[in-house]
Design an enzyme around this catalytic site. Structure first.
Site, PDB file in Angstrom:
ATOM      1  N   LYS A  88       1.128  11.718   0.266  1.00 57.92           N
ATOM      2  CA  LYS A  88       0.387  10.887   1.213  1.00 57.92           C
ATOM      3  C   LYS A  88       0.591  11.465   2.609  1.00 57.92           C
ATOM      4  CE  LYS A  88      -1.996   6.905   0.989  1.00 57.92           C
ATOM      5  NZ  LYS A  88      -2.820   6.411  -0.124  1.00 57.92           N
ATOM      6  N   GLY A 191      -9.200  -9.530   3.223  1.00 64.37           N
ATOM      7  CA  GLY A 191      -9.618  -8.180   3.588  1.00 64.37           C
ATOM      8  C   GLY A 191     -10.862  -7.800   2.817  1.00 64.37           C
ATOM      9  N   VAL A 192     -12.005  -7.811   3.485  1.00 62.85           N
ATOM     10  CA  VAL A 192     -13.271  -7.516   2.797  1.00 62.85           C
ATOM     11  C   VAL A 192     -13.944  -6.312   3.455  1.00 62.85           C
ATOM     12  CG1 VAL A 192     -13.689  -9.778   1.796  1.00 62.85           C
ATOM     13  CG2 VAL A 192     -14.357  -9.373   4.168  1.00 62.85           C
ATOM     14  N   VAL A 195     -13.020  -1.743   0.390  1.00 55.80           N
ATOM     15  CA  VAL A 195     -12.832  -2.108  -1.027  1.00 55.80           C
ATOM     16  C   VAL A 195     -13.187  -3.568  -1.267  1.00 55.80           C
ATOM     17  CG1 VAL A 195     -11.151  -2.314  -2.897  1.00 55.80           C
ATOM     18  CG2 VAL A 195     -11.063  -0.343  -1.367  1.00 55.80           C
ATOM     19  N   HIS A 197     -15.223  -5.761  -0.062  1.00 56.33           N
ATOM     20  CA  HIS A 197     -16.589  -6.275  -0.187  1.00 56.33           C
ATOM     21  C   HIS A 197     -17.203  -5.885  -1.534  1.00 56.33           C
ATOM     22  CE1 HIS A 197     -18.186  -2.285   1.066  1.00 56.33           C
ATOM     23  NE2 HIS A 197     -19.331  -2.700   0.575  1.00 56.33           N
TER      24      HIS A 197
END
Length: 363
Positions: A88, A191-192, A195, A197
């Protein structure tokens, strides 16, 4: 300076965050690039994981995030059945406050650092980076995935990430309620964005009742304009306390499950896309003690990494979707192992992943 250096080295060599094979500190004064690339375990193959571009408060916070995220990628890739280890990277800064030309030069410099690792690390998108950014990085580094179709890539990986989380939810429903459907279940999504939404669309198509929240009003509005039946919570604290909530889906940044939020949860299942949802060791036991079923984040959100890994060999969406659909079976396997061993699902997932990495190291 010695104290700072000693602190970093202690983190790498002695703390719970350590155990990494290689950590690269990257700086390019001309562009302002400050980045950390962390390789945790490459027993299964080259490290694969995204690049996070985020305005960290301190360099120490950025390093800690890179270490935690790369470790999580080792486990995620192992349980996804990929021949990749955990890697990462984080870039320190606010991508929304950088001029386009400066950002391009910064990403090119970053690409040169990734390329210098000679393929030990394969990068992709993450929070704060997008397909267009990977196209820029790829100009300097062939070990770049998450590129646009026009540039030989697969495009947005959030589509299959959401699909995988949905499969994890279906498996959770099967395990807890005996039926792999979300129809009639109330699901809260915190959290939309990229990912979240997509996940909402899957839930609505399956007949779920959906409650959402997001710090960005435009993200909420994008959903409510299309689906006025979706309920909006005032914030995450309100969402997790929603009466009758069956499933809570953290889909923003990590640490969503902590000493304050776990006791307040009304949901019986936690299954979301965010990385590193457990704020510290022991939270998984707190969830189990409250009879909350936790679908390990790095298992259910692996759809995106499945997609970018496939891109390295010539992307095929149907092949990737079939692999991501197996997250349903993997999640059920973890729940069964947890029950058999008398341990939380997070610990069961770790055991299975560690076994695969150990077997690969022993070959």
């Amino acid at each position: 300076m010695t104290d700072v250096t000693d602190g970093v080295l202690h983190t790498l060599f002695h703390s719970d965050q350590g155990g990494h094979e290689q950590v690269v500190i990257c700086q390019d004064r001309a562009t302002g690039l400050k980045a950390v690339i962390a390789l945790h375990n490459t027993a299964l193959g080259p490290g694969l994981g995204g690049t996070r571009f985020y305005p960290y408060a301190t360099e120490a916070e950025a390093l800690a995030d890179a270490l935690n995220l790369s470790r999580g990628m080792s486990y995620k890739n192992a349980l996804a059945g990929l021949d990749h280890g955990g890697g990462k990277a984080v870039i320190i800064g606010d991508p929304e406050k950088i001029e386009a030309s400066q950002k391009t030069e910064l990403l090119l410099a970053y690409g040169r650092f990734v390329a210098s690792l000679g393929g030990r690390y394969v990068t992709a998108c993450d929070v704060g980076t997008y397909v267009a950014d990977m196209d820029i990085v790829a100009r300097e580094c062939r070990w770049t995935t998450g590129r646009s179709p026009e540039n030989g890539g697969a495009g947005d990986s959030s589509v299959l990430t959401a699909f995988g989380v949905f499969q994890g939810m279906r498996a959770s429903a099967q395990h807890l309620w005996g039926d792999p459907t979300l129809r009639g279940r109330k699901v809260g999504v915190a959290g939309v964005g990229k990912v979240g939404h997509h996940l909402v669309e899957h839930l609505l198509s399956d007949g779920a009742e959906v409650v959402i929240t997001d710090v960005r009003e435009e993200s909420v509005r994008r959903i409510t304009d299309l689906h006025p039946e979706v309920t909006v919570a005032a914030g995450t604290e309100a969402l997790i306390r929603t009466e009758g909530l069956d499933i809570y889906a953290p889909c923003a940044l990590g640490g969503a499950l902590n000493d304050e939020t776990v006791p307040a949860l009304t949901a019986k299942v936690v299954c979301g896309a965010a990385n590193n949802q457990l704020a510290h060791p022991g939270v998984e036991k707190d969830l189990a003690d409250r009879s909350v079923l936790y679908a390990p984040d790095y298992v259910v959100n692996a759809g995106g990494v499945i997609q970018v890994a496939d891109e390295l060999n010539g992307f095929d969406f149907d092949r990737c979707k079939a692999k991501a659909a197996k997250i349903f079976d993997t999640t059920l396997e973890i729940f069964a192992r947890a029950k058999a061993d008398g341990i939380p699902p997070a610990a069961a997932a770790d055991r299975i992943a560690e076994q695969r990495m150990a077997e690969a190291r022993g070959r």
